[in-house]
Design an enzyme around this catalytic site. Sequence first.
Site, PDB file in Angstrom:
ATOM      1  N   LYS A 111      -0.682 108.268 -41.817  1.00  0.00           N
ATOM      2  CA  LYS A 111      -0.167 109.451 -42.704  1.00  0.00           C
ATOM      3  C   LYS A 111       1.040 110.776 -41.888  1.00  0.00           C
ATOM      4  O   LYS A 111       0.822 111.350 -42.698  1.00  0.00           O
ATOM      5  CB  LYS A 111      -1.959 110.113 -43.035  1.00  0.00           C
ATOM      6  N   LYS A 193      -5.291  99.324 -53.278  1.00  0.00           N
ATOM      7  CA  LYS A 193      -6.436  99.183 -53.853  1.00  0.00           C
ATOM      8  C   LYS A 193      -6.925 100.648 -54.627  1.00  0.00           C
ATOM      9  O   LYS A 193      -5.351 101.411 -55.147  1.00  0.00           O
ATOM     10  CB  LYS A 193      -7.555 100.025 -52.721  1.00  0.00           C
ATOM     11  N   LYS A 196      -7.020 107.486 -54.564  1.00  0.00           N
ATOM     12  CA  LYS A 196      -6.909 108.793 -54.862  1.00  0.00           C
ATOM     13  C   LYS A 196      -4.550 109.978 -55.205  1.00  0.00           C
ATOM     14  O   LYS A 196      -4.711 110.223 -55.992  1.00  0.00           O
ATOM     15  CB  LYS A 196      -7.720 110.006 -54.906  1.00  0.00           C
TER      16      LYS A 196
HETATM   17  P1  ATP Z   1      -6.767 108.436 -50.382  1.00  0.00           P
HETATM   18  O1  ATP Z   1      -6.049 108.170 -51.491  1.00  0.00           O
HETATM   19  O2  ATP Z   1      -6.177 109.998 -49.935  1.00  0.00           O
HETATM   20  O3  ATP Z   1      -6.853 107.617 -49.265  1.00  0.00           O
HETATM   21  P2  ATP Z   1      -9.106 106.934 -51.293  1.00  0.00           P
HETATM   22  O4  ATP Z   1      -9.536 107.093 -52.973  1.00  0.00           O
HETATM   23  O5  ATP Z   1      -9.366 106.096 -50.727  1.00  0.00           O
HETATM   24  O6  ATP Z   1      -8.029 108.418 -50.580  1.00  0.00           O
HETATM   25  P3  ATP Z   1     -11.209 108.633 -49.430  1.00  0.00           P
HETATM   26  O7  ATP Z   1     -11.737 109.803 -49.477  1.00  0.00           O
HETATM   27  O8  ATP Z   1     -10.315 107.944 -48.035  1.00  0.00           O
HETATM   28  O9  ATP Z   1     -10.972 108.022 -50.869  1.00  0.00           O
HETATM   29  O10 ATP Z   1     -12.492 107.570 -49.072  1.00  0.00           O
HETATM   30  C1  ATP Z   1     -13.956 107.805 -49.531  1.00  0.00           C
HETATM   31  C2  ATP Z   1     -14.685 106.750 -49.593  1.00  0.00           C
HETATM   32  O11 ATP Z   1     -14.315 105.740 -50.968  1.00  0.00           O
HETATM   33  C3  ATP Z   1     -14.805 105.658 -48.199  1.00  0.00           C
HETATM   34  O12 ATP Z   1     -15.411 105.252 -47.583  1.00  0.00           O
HETATM   35  C4  ATP Z   1     -13.685 104.995 -48.831  1.00  0.00           C
HETATM   36  O13 ATP Z   1     -13.867 103.667 -48.449  1.00  0.00           O
HETATM   37  C5  ATP Z   1     -14.534 104.306 -50.539  1.00  0.00           C
HETATM   38  N1  ATP Z   1     -13.474 103.985 -50.749  1.00  0.00           N
HETATM   39  C6  ATP Z   1     -12.648 104.613 -51.225  1.00  0.00           C
HETATM   40  N2  ATP Z   1     -11.326 104.074 -52.903  1.00  0.00           N
HETATM   41  C7  ATP Z   1     -11.673 102.775 -52.471  1.00  0.00           C
HETATM   42  C8  ATP Z   1     -12.010 101.781 -53.753  1.00  0.00           C
HETATM   43  N3  ATP Z   1     -10.314 100.893 -54.276  1.00  0.00           N
HETATM   44  N4  ATP Z   1     -12.835 100.572 -53.648  1.00  0.00           N
HETATM   45  C9  ATP Z   1     -13.923 100.610 -52.981  1.00  0.00           C
HETATM   46  N5  ATP Z   1     -13.966 102.174 -52.484  1.00  0.00           N
HETATM   47  C10 ATP Z   1     -13.278 102.830 -52.149  1.00  0.00           C
END
Ligand code: ATP
Length: 328
Positions: A111, A193, A196
């Site tokens: 980040k 993965k 968002k």
């Molecule tokens: P960013 O894109 O900002 O990293 P993100 O979509 O990965 O965001 P976070 O807000 O970082 O989501 O994560 C919230 C929760 O959802 C965390 O516990 C994370 O481990 C879980 N999570 C995020 N993406 C996935 C995924 N693709 N599959 C399963 N769990 C997920």
Amino acid sequence: MSRVLTALQPSGVLHIGNYFGAIEPLLDLQEHNENHLFIVDYHAITVPQDPAALRKNILYATAVYLAAGIDPNKTILFQQSRVPQHTELGWILNCFTYMGELERMTQFKDKSRGKGESVSIGLFDYPVLMAADILLYDTQVVPVGEDQVQHVELARDIAKRFNNRFGEVFTIPEVRIRQSGARLMGLDDPTKKMSKSAESPRSYISLQDSPEEVEKKIKTAVTDSESTIVYDPEHRPAIANLLTIYSLVSKKTTEEIVMNYEGKGYGPFKTDLAAAINTWLQPIQEKTLMYLKDEDQLRRILDMGAQKAKEKAEKTMQRVRQTIGIIL
Ligand code: ATP
Ligand code: LTN
């Protein structure tokens, strides 16, 4: 019965990866454990936030958790900033954490990349506040997605260091990762993965997508050059990811689904998958809207949660203040 705790940032978009990775596992856990779920607004402001959007996102996150089935009588559901003990313990733990440890955190490295000197101290210090979140409630189990494991390990290291110096003050937490669905992959790229912050919203199914958007995203989701439907994550990751999603939303096993599509091509499979997602999504969306209509009720639920959390957090803080020698 264990003390279980997890938290999510109020970041606006929630996708099905967040739902199945982080929210759904809590539904079973809340039946037999002391469950804590909170919205980490102080973590969210480590990157710039628009105040009006932040307020909206906190309420939206609360509505989604309730719509998903989080029961505020079984799970302590609250907003982090309403329990000032989090930042208080965060400060104390800062004095027991090394710069080198925080410099090694991969999320910070990702980040802060390209930002030069103008990275906030908050972004750097983020894992220490997270350690305080966990240690305040004598947490035993922390269910998170894979990306958060390093932070939970840091919380363990800080707790052990503190205990070595002062005796058994903190419980050492364990991390728990979900077996299936811990890592849904991007619809446009099955090697990354679902996230968002992906470049294209085609990468994920948001919990707010309309039926037409879901159909469009599934229709354009990448598959592979073969046309059979088999579950083989190693060699056919794209179709395996779609089968995992189908299985999660329909509660059928991937074997059952594969059997239904023997001799059929991607066309009917994708049409049915989009329909299955929409059938699953519709009640969640309706309930979310219903909860959002009554913001006062959402505030009351968060008030109740904050009250309960504060009582527990204060007990730990009294112990910690006494331990470090500031109670006269
Ligand atoms: P960013 O894109 O900002 O990293 P993100 O979509 O990965 O965001 P976070 O807000 O970082 O989501 O994560 C919230 C929760 O959802 C965390 O516990 C994370 O481990 C879980 N999570 C995020 N993406 C996935 C995924 N693709 N599959 C399963 N769990 C997920
Ligand atoms: N950093 C986590 C959110 C988070 C958390 C926590 C998770 C903050 N405090 C305590 C588990 C326990 C994230 O970005 N998903």
